[in-house]
Motif scaffolding. Structure first.
Motif, mmCIF file in Angstrom:
data_model
loop_
_atom_site.group_PDB
_atom_site.id
_atom_site.type_symbol
_atom_site.label_atom_id
_atom_site.label_comp_id
_atom_site.label_asym_id
_atom_site.label_seq_id
_atom_site.Cartn_x
_atom_site.Cartn_y
_atom_site.Cartn_z
ATOM 1 N N THR A 239 13.299 8.199 10.287
ATOM 2 C CA THR A 239 12.515 8.923 9.148
ATOM 3 C C THR A 239 11.172 8.459 8.832
ATOM 4 O O THR A 239 10.405 8.739 8.038
ATOM 5 C CB THR A 239 13.604 8.722 7.887
ATOM 6 N N SER A 240 11.021 7.184 9.251
ATOM 7 C CA SER A 240 9.598 6.579 8.889
ATOM 8 C C SER A 240 8.531 6.991 9.993
ATOM 9 O O SER A 240 7.219 6.872 9.741
ATOM 10 C CB SER A 240 9.803 5.139 9.535
ATOM 11 N N VAL B 138 0.828 -1.142 0.019
ATOM 12 C CA VAL B 138 -0.189 -0.247 -0.017
ATOM 13 C C VAL B 138 1.060 1.208 -0.008
ATOM 14 O O VAL B 138 1.794 1.506 0.857
ATOM 15 C CB VAL B 138 -0.980 -0.035 1.074
ATOM 16 N N ASP B 139 0.750 2.094 -1.079
ATOM 17 C CA ASP B 139 1.309 3.293 -0.939
ATOM 18 C C ASP B 139 0.198 4.520 -1.322
ATOM 19 O O ASP B 139 -0.317 4.706 -2.275
ATOM 20 C CB ASP B 139 2.309 3.435 -1.940
ATOM 21 N N PHE B 140 0.064 5.097 -0.181
ATOM 22 C CA PHE B 140 -1.072 6.474 -0.235
ATOM 23 C C PHE B 140 -0.157 7.902 -0.023
ATOM 24 O O PHE B 140 -0.975 8.783 0.166
ATOM 25 C CB PHE B 140 -2.134 6.325 0.782
ATOM 26 N N SER B 141 0.877 7.753 -0.208
ATOM 27 C CA SER B 141 1.709 8.985 0.177
ATOM 28 C C SER B 141 1.616 10.258 -0.628
ATOM 29 O O SER B 141 1.205 10.092 -1.598
ATOM 30 C CB SER B 141 3.287 8.541 0.234
ATOM 31 N N LEU C 281 2.894 -8.123 12.716
ATOM 32 C CA LEU C 281 2.685 -8.472 11.181
ATOM 33 C C LEU C 281 3.946 -9.289 10.751
ATOM 34 O O LEU C 281 5.110 -8.512 10.856
ATOM 35 C CB LEU C 281 2.500 -7.345 10.274
ATOM 36 N N LYS C 282 3.971 -10.589 10.414
ATOM 37 C CA LYS C 282 5.206 -11.328 10.342
ATOM 38 C C LYS C 282 5.929 -11.026 9.202
ATOM 39 O O LYS C 282 7.277 -11.315 8.868
ATOM 40 C CB LYS C 282 4.815 -12.769 10.555
ATOM 41 N N TYR C 283 5.397 -10.320 8.161
ATOM 42 C CA TYR C 283 5.927 -10.338 6.796
ATOM 43 C C TYR C 283 6.416 -8.757 6.882
ATOM 44 O O TYR C 283 6.955 -8.239 5.462
ATOM 45 C CB TYR C 283 5.018 -10.736 5.648
ATOM 46 N N PHE C 284 6.172 -7.933 7.676
ATOM 47 C CA PHE C 284 6.294 -6.623 7.499
ATOM 48 C C PHE C 284 7.828 -6.016 7.160
ATOM 49 O O PHE C 284 8.580 -6.495 7.775
ATOM 50 C CB PHE C 284 5.541 -5.836 8.740
ATOM 51 N N GLN C 285 7.936 -5.254 6.256
ATOM 52 C CA GLN C 285 9.081 -4.814 5.761
ATOM 53 C C GLN C 285 9.486 -3.531 6.168
ATOM 54 O O GLN C 285 10.700 -2.706 6.421
ATOM 55 C CB GLN C 285 9.850 -5.363 4.712
ATOM 56 N N PHE C 286 8.232 -2.520 5.894
ATOM 57 C CA PHE C 286 8.593 -1.135 5.670
ATOM 58 C C PHE C 286 7.138 -0.388 6.042
ATOM 59 O O PHE C 286 6.072 -0.887 5.960
ATOM 60 C CB PHE C 286 8.890 -0.604 4.284
ATOM 61 N N ILE C 287 7.462 0.692 6.850
ATOM 62 C CA ILE C 287 6.722 1.760 7.101
ATOM 63 C C ILE C 287 6.992 3.142 7.134
ATOM 64 O O ILE C 287 8.159 3.583 7.532
ATOM 65 C CB ILE C 287 5.742 1.458 8.532
ATOM 66 N N ASN C 288 6.096 3.900 6.397
ATOM 67 C CA ASN C 288 6.562 5.424 6.513
ATOM 68 C C ASN C 288 5.167 6.005 7.039
ATOM 69 O O ASN C 288 4.385 6.185 5.967
ATOM 70 C CB ASN C 288 7.192 6.077 5.170
ATOM 71 N N VAL C 289 5.130 6.744 7.863
ATOM 72 C CA VAL C 289 3.824 7.647 8.349
ATOM 73 C C VAL C 289 4.467 9.043 8.692
ATOM 74 O O VAL C 289 3.666 9.756 9.515
ATOM 75 C CB VAL C 289 3.161 6.897 9.396
ATOM 76 N N ASN D 226 -0.697 -10.275 5.731
ATOM 77 C CA ASN D 226 0.246 -10.504 4.733
ATOM 78 C C ASN D 226 0.757 -9.118 4.306
ATOM 79 O O ASN D 226 1.768 -9.178 3.613
ATOM 80 C CB ASN D 226 -0.397 -11.202 3.380
ATOM 81 N N LEU D 227 0.304 -7.924 4.944
ATOM 82 C CA LEU D 227 0.864 -6.582 4.575
ATOM 83 C C LEU D 227 2.405 -6.636 4.847
ATOM 84 O O LEU D 227 2.844 -6.698 5.939
ATOM 85 C CB LEU D 227 0.142 -5.883 5.291
ATOM 86 N N PHE D 228 3.103 -6.304 3.730
ATOM 87 C CA PHE D 228 4.487 -5.865 3.943
ATOM 88 C C PHE D 228 5.231 -4.654 3.616
ATOM 89 O O PHE D 228 6.290 -4.313 4.166
ATOM 90 C CB PHE D 228 5.579 -6.890 3.415
ATOM 91 N N TRP D 229 4.296 -3.672 3.196
ATOM 92 C CA TRP D 229 4.708 -2.235 2.832
ATOM 93 C C TRP D 229 3.575 -1.263 2.971
ATOM 94 O O TRP D 229 2.433 -1.629 2.448
ATOM 95 C CB TRP D 229 4.936 -2.437 1.369
ATOM 96 N N LEU D 230 3.792 -0.498 3.703
ATOM 97 C CA LEU D 230 2.920 0.825 3.985
ATOM 98 C C LEU D 230 3.451 2.139 4.105
ATOM 99 O O LEU D 230 4.081 2.459 4.838
ATOM 100 C CB LEU D 230 2.188 0.358 5.641
ATOM 101 N N ASP D 231 2.946 2.822 3.244
ATOM 102 C CA ASP D 231 3.442 4.183 3.058
ATOM 103 C C ASP D 231 2.356 5.353 3.049
ATOM 104 O O ASP D 231 1.496 5.190 2.110
ATOM 105 C CB ASP D 231 4.194 4.499 1.775
#
Length: 334
Positions: free
Chosen positions: A318-319, A248-251, A289-297, A267-272
């Motif tokens: 920076t996240s 998901v990228d809503f940035s 979340l076991k597959y989570f790799q990236f977040i930027n809020v 299964n979410l691994f990317w959230l921006d």
């Protein structure tokens, strides 16, 4: 040899000679005629220089073509870089067995998408990307019922996104990113039937609120709406029942909703979500979340403590920075 044994051999040789008098005629004559018209329409000696009318398009022109092994009809036209210039020739619509049309990195390919493509009732993949197409995303794409993937990224397409695209029963991917599209996301986009759906509308000028109808779509896999002018509540995309959702990228939008009680699929691994107006707190469930790799809020209006544990502990400030009152590692202690 007895005459009754010779006759079948003679008949077979006659059949082969009649239908395949030489290797060049493996190429279906109607398809070959159309291909030569396409070459002529582009009117560039460097384009399709190997396409000699005396040779077999199914054997000697295979740098960009694929033929069915049985019927010898053209099924795929794929050119991943080149010197195509001018509009897409309408003659492409006269290749009735084409199921892949893929034109990539053709910066001099201009003009609108021709309506003649609707004659390709077997077409599954329509890709014209990194080109210079102009005009609207045509409403007539909805007439091509076998389309599974539409990629029109990196062009100069403008105007609204037609609602009718959602009527394509087999569509599983829609990429319209890096254009000049305006208007809202159609309400009908909650009606897509395809599984593991890929939606990329990023880097446009799309406005309005996120339609609540998108919450009905259970099979989004990848959603990128970044760098538009979208507002409203994007939490409709989330929920523990949205098991397909991974990216998901809503940035860089104008989204404004409370993140506190949002449930994220496992299964979410990317959230921006950076550069919006999102408020509330970060849900504790993010840390599990076991597959989570990236977040930027970053650059939102979030408060209270960052959840502890899981993949969140490996991310730097920076996240999270530039929020109203978000705290905890890797930011300042609350």
């Amino acid at each position: 040899m007895e005459i009754q044994n010779i006759i079948p051999i003679i008949l077979f040789i006659t059949f082969v000679h009649f239908y395949y008098p030489c290797q060049s005629e493996l190429c279906h004559p109607e398809d070959k005629k159309v291909l030569l018209q396409i070459k002529q329409a582009f009117n560039n000696p460097r384009v399709f220089s190997r396409w000699d009318p005396k040779t077999d398009c199914c054997a000697d022109w295979t740098d960009s073509l694929k033929c069915d092994e049985t019927t010898h009809r053209i099924t795929s036209f794929m050119l991943l870089s080149g010197d195509l210039s001018g509009p897409i020739p309408s003659q492409f619509g006269d290749l009735p067995y084409l199921d892949v049309l893929w034109l990539h990195k053709q910066p001099n390919l201009t003009g609108p998408i021709p309506r003649a493509l609707t004659k390709l009732n077997k077409l599954r993949f329509l890709v014209v990307s990194w080109a210079n197409l102009s005009g609207p995303v045509p409403d007539f794409l909805s007439e091509m019922k076998n389309l599974e993937d539409i990629q029109l990224s990196f062009n100069n397409l403008s105007g609204p996104i037609p609602e009718s695209i959602s009527k394509l029963p087999k569509l599983t991917g829609l990429s319209l990113d890096r254009n000049k599209l305006t208007g809202p996301i159609p309400d009908s986009f909650g009606e897509f039937q395809g599984k593991s759906f890929y939606l990329d509308l990023s880097h446009n000028q799309i406005s309005g609120n996120i339609p609540f109808s998108l919450g009905n779509m259970m099979e989004f896999n990848h959603v990128d709406l970044s760098r538009n002018h979208l507002g409203g509540d994007a939490s409709v995309f989330f929920g523990s029942n949205k098991k397909s959702l991974q990216y998901v990228d809503f940035s860089r939008n104008l989204l404004e909703f409370d993140l506190s009680n949002v449930e994220f699929p496992e299964n979410l691994f990317w959230l921006d979500l950076n550069h919006n107006k999102i408020s509330g707190t970060l849900p504790v469930g993010l840390a599990s979340l076991k597959y989570f790799q990236f977040i930027n809020v970053s650059y939102n209006r979030l408060c209270e403590q960052i959840p502890v544990g899981g993949p969140l502990k490996s991310l730097d400030n920076t996240s999270y920075f530039h929020n109203r009152c978000l705290c905890g590692a890797p930011l300042e202690i609350c």
